[in-house]
Design an enzyme around this catalytic site. Structure first.
Site, mmCIF file in Angstrom:
data_model
loop_
_atom_site.group_PDB
_atom_site.id
_atom_site.type_symbol
_atom_site.label_atom_id
_atom_site.label_comp_id
_atom_site.label_asym_id
_atom_site.label_seq_id
_atom_site.Cartn_x
_atom_site.Cartn_y
_atom_site.Cartn_z
ATOM 1 N N ASN A 191 -5.453 12.345 0.389
ATOM 2 C CA ASN A 191 -4.486 11.437 1.245
ATOM 3 C C ASN A 191 -5.245 10.908 2.389
ATOM 4 O O ASN A 191 -6.553 10.886 2.415
ATOM 5 C CB ASN A 191 -3.291 12.222 2.078
ATOM 6 C CG ASN A 191 -2.083 11.647 2.421
ATOM 7 O OD1 ASN A 191 -1.855 10.816 1.994
ATOM 8 N ND2 ASN A 191 -1.918 11.698 3.811
ATOM 9 N N LYS A 192 -4.655 9.964 3.290
ATOM 10 C CA LYS A 192 -5.369 9.167 3.943
ATOM 11 C C LYS A 192 -6.448 9.838 4.774
ATOM 12 O O LYS A 192 -6.308 10.902 5.369
ATOM 13 C CB LYS A 192 -4.195 8.293 5.008
ATOM 14 C CG LYS A 192 -4.809 7.476 6.020
ATOM 15 C CD LYS A 192 -5.631 6.464 5.629
ATOM 16 C CE LYS A 192 -5.150 5.527 4.558
ATOM 17 N NZ LYS A 192 -6.199 4.872 3.699
ATOM 18 N N ARG A 250 -7.784 -0.401 -6.849
ATOM 19 C CA ARG A 250 -7.895 0.528 -5.759
ATOM 20 C C ARG A 250 -8.303 1.880 -6.572
ATOM 21 O O ARG A 250 -7.261 2.244 -7.656
ATOM 22 C CB ARG A 250 -6.896 0.638 -4.790
ATOM 23 C CG ARG A 250 -6.750 -0.518 -3.919
ATOM 24 C CD ARG A 250 -5.733 -0.091 -2.769
ATOM 25 N NE ARG A 250 -6.366 0.656 -1.838
ATOM 26 C CZ ARG A 250 -5.483 1.209 -0.746
ATOM 27 N NH1 ARG A 250 -4.338 1.174 -0.727
ATOM 28 N NH2 ARG A 250 -6.117 1.914 0.078
ATOM 29 N N ASP A 254 -1.994 10.799 -2.127
ATOM 30 C CA ASP A 254 -2.412 9.592 -3.092
ATOM 31 C C ASP A 254 -2.948 10.101 -4.435
ATOM 32 O O ASP A 254 -2.625 9.807 -5.541
ATOM 33 C CB ASP A 254 -3.660 8.785 -2.394
ATOM 34 C CG ASP A 254 -3.315 8.123 -1.467
ATOM 35 O OD1 ASP A 254 -3.073 8.668 -0.314
ATOM 36 O OD2 ASP A 254 -2.834 6.894 -1.767
ATOM 37 N N ARG A 293 0.829 -1.171 0.112
ATOM 38 C CA ARG A 293 -0.072 0.225 -0.108
ATOM 39 C C ARG A 293 0.937 1.182 0.113
ATOM 40 O O ARG A 293 1.985 1.020 0.162
ATOM 41 C CB ARG A 293 -1.014 -0.027 1.180
ATOM 42 C CG ARG A 293 -0.611 -0.661 2.315
ATOM 43 C CD ARG A 293 0.435 0.046 3.533
ATOM 44 N NE ARG A 293 0.164 1.281 3.345
ATOM 45 C CZ ARG A 293 1.094 2.518 3.626
ATOM 46 N NH1 ARG A 293 2.287 1.949 3.700
ATOM 47 N NH2 ARG A 293 0.821 3.613 3.689
ATOM 48 N N GLY A 294 0.211 2.276 -0.067
ATOM 49 C CA GLY A 294 1.193 3.720 -0.452
ATOM 50 C C GLY A 294 1.076 3.949 -1.672
ATOM 51 O O GLY A 294 1.519 3.180 -2.512
ATOM 52 N N ALA A 295 0.715 5.251 -2.166
ATOM 53 C CA ALA A 295 0.644 5.492 -3.496
ATOM 54 C C ALA A 295 2.041 4.938 -4.365
ATOM 55 O O ALA A 295 1.773 4.410 -5.418
ATOM 56 C CB ALA A 295 0.292 7.131 -3.744
ATOM 57 N N GLN A 341 -2.153 2.517 9.883
ATOM 58 C CA GLN A 341 -0.728 2.732 9.196
ATOM 59 C C GLN A 341 0.299 3.428 10.091
ATOM 60 O O GLN A 341 1.326 3.266 9.943
ATOM 61 C CB GLN A 341 -0.736 3.450 7.776
ATOM 62 C CG GLN A 341 -1.525 2.596 6.759
ATOM 63 C CD GLN A 341 -3.152 2.901 6.668
ATOM 64 O OE1 GLN A 341 -3.722 3.340 7.597
ATOM 65 N NE2 GLN A 341 -3.634 2.687 5.572
HETATM 66 O O1 MRU Z 1 -4.511 3.202 2.216
HETATM 67 P P1 MRU Z 1 -3.220 3.285 1.966
HETATM 68 O O2 MRU Z 1 -2.669 2.954 3.088
HETATM 69 O O3 MRU Z 1 -2.642 2.946 0.784
HETATM 70 O O4 MRU Z 1 -3.058 4.948 2.082
HETATM 71 C C1 MRU Z 1 -1.751 5.657 2.027
HETATM 72 C C2 MRU Z 1 -1.536 7.019 2.204
HETATM 73 O O5 MRU Z 1 -2.546 7.709 2.361
HETATM 74 C C3 MRU Z 1 -0.339 7.664 2.149
HETATM 75 O O6 MRU Z 1 -0.261 8.826 2.758
HETATM 76 C C4 MRU Z 1 -0.088 8.116 0.619
HETATM 77 O O7 MRU Z 1 -0.329 7.057 -0.365
HETATM 78 C C5 MRU Z 1 1.458 8.772 0.306
HETATM 79 S S1 MRU Z 1 2.511 7.304 0.651
HETATM 80 C C6 MRU Z 1 4.041 7.683 0.363
#
Ligand code: MRU
Length: 354
Positions: A248-249, A88, A238, A45-47, A197
């Protein structure tokens, strides 16, 4: 370095982020459908990590295809891309990663390149994207380090670290770079309900690097800001719309308002692949809704009464007006973001895709 994902001869090996911090186990994906499941289930996970995983997913799909002619292979590539694109919706890096490999495939197919050569080229490109992601994180660190306090505490939300990228991290990369440059920084990590996270991943990777980290419940930062205990906020992204609005999250938007109220700078760190010029503003960004069970249950234990209605949007959008600066590998963007994004986009020629 933390091996978030790795291309191996037998497949793509993913550190299972659903098991951290208690277990360090790996999931090997040997075909593109497994890669799609790994992304959907948030094993990775994470963009930025999602973007490179999707690129490798298309590459492994092409590499393992039994197609004997380009017509069949092209049809397969369309179906591989569709499967990965449906995993996603919010992180634009997913679509960028798929697109990078498909663009190369289409160029090579158009010139009738032999299938074995196409396979080698797409695999090599997806592996290069892995290296480029780490290089971009290091560049973000170099550009952003001086924005962080020489001495102080920085709040982050979710995990925008090595685990969310191919290594080093975006927001956490800037923190790492500041510390490497001699700053004394403590980190407050929001726990980031419901997937945790911050509590599970950010705390795990920062403590591995001996960076002092305190985990906060998501409702505690206002109190600490009021006490003067937070000098800066830095988060990842994201998807960044053309006007700077940033998905973002979930919970990031609230933190940005709190930062503004308390006069604390609020920074976003993200690679250029997170900027979506085609999306004019944040209201147009698709927000992923995840399963109710992530909210109703914690560690397999039910936390809410049967029958309670549940909302579980995985992301929210921080309006550009709350963002002090956006740190990218190309440089730091300041308001007005509609103009600075456009200027930097025009000034930096697209990298060759092959
Ligand atoms: O749902 P996730 O864990 O994929 O969400 C991740 C985030 O929101 C991060 O802050 C974002 O992807 C940036 S990661 C460098």
């Amino acid at each position: 370095m933390i091996p978030t994902l790795e291309w191996l001869p037998e497949g793509i090996n993913f550190l299972d982020q659903t098991k951290l911090p208690l277990e360090e186990t790996y999931v090997l994906a040997t075909d593109y459908k497994q890669v799609a499941n790994v992304i959907r289930d948030m094993i990775v996970r994470g963009a930025p990590a999602i973007g490179v995983s999707a690129a490798m997913g298309v590459a492994i799909g092409i590499d393992r295809s039994a197609a004997t002619n380009l017509q069949d292979l092209t049809a397969e590539v369309a179906s591989i891309s569709k499967t990965l694109a449906e995993t996603r919706p919010t992180a634009v890096n997913l679509f960028w990663g798929i697109d990078e490999i498909c663009t190369l495939y289409n160029q090579l197919a158009a010139s009738n390149t032999p299938i074995p050569e196409i396979k080698a080229a797409v695999v090599a490109k997806s592996r290069r994207m892995y290296d480029e992601d780490i290089a971009a994180c290091k560049q973000m660190g170099a550009h952003g380090a001086s924005l962080l306090p020489k001495q102080g505490t920085v709040l982050t939300h979710c995990n925008a670290g090595a685990l969310a990228t191919c290594g080093y991290g975006t927001a956490l990369g800037v923190i790492r770079a500041a510390i490497e440059a001699g700053h004394t920084i403590d980190v407050f990590a929001d726990e980031t309900r419901p997937f945790l996270q911050g509590a599970r991943l950010t705390a795990w990777e920062l403590l591995k690097d001996n960076i002092p980290t305190t985990v906060l419940c998501d409702n505690m930062s206002a109190h600490l800001m009021k006490q003067g205990r937070i000098q800066a906020v830095i988060v990842g992204a994201d998807r960044i719309a053309a006007n700077g609005d940033t998905a973002n999250k979930i919970g990031t938007y609230a933190v940005s308002i709190l930062a503004k109220e308390h006069g604390i700078p609020f920074y976003v760190a993200a690679p250029w692949s997170t900027i979506d010029i085609a999306t004019a503003h944040g209201d147009l960004i698709p927000i992923e809704q995840r399963a109710a069970r992530e909210v109703t249950h914690s560690n397999g234990k039910q936390m809410t009464p049967d029958g309670a209605a549940i909302e579980n949007p995985a992301f929210d959008v921080t309006p550009a007006k709350y963002i002090t600066a956006i740190i990218t590998e190309r440089g730091v963007l300041y308001p007005s973001f509609a103009e600075s994004i456009q200027r930097m986009d025009a000034a930096t020629p697209e990298l060759a895709t092959a």
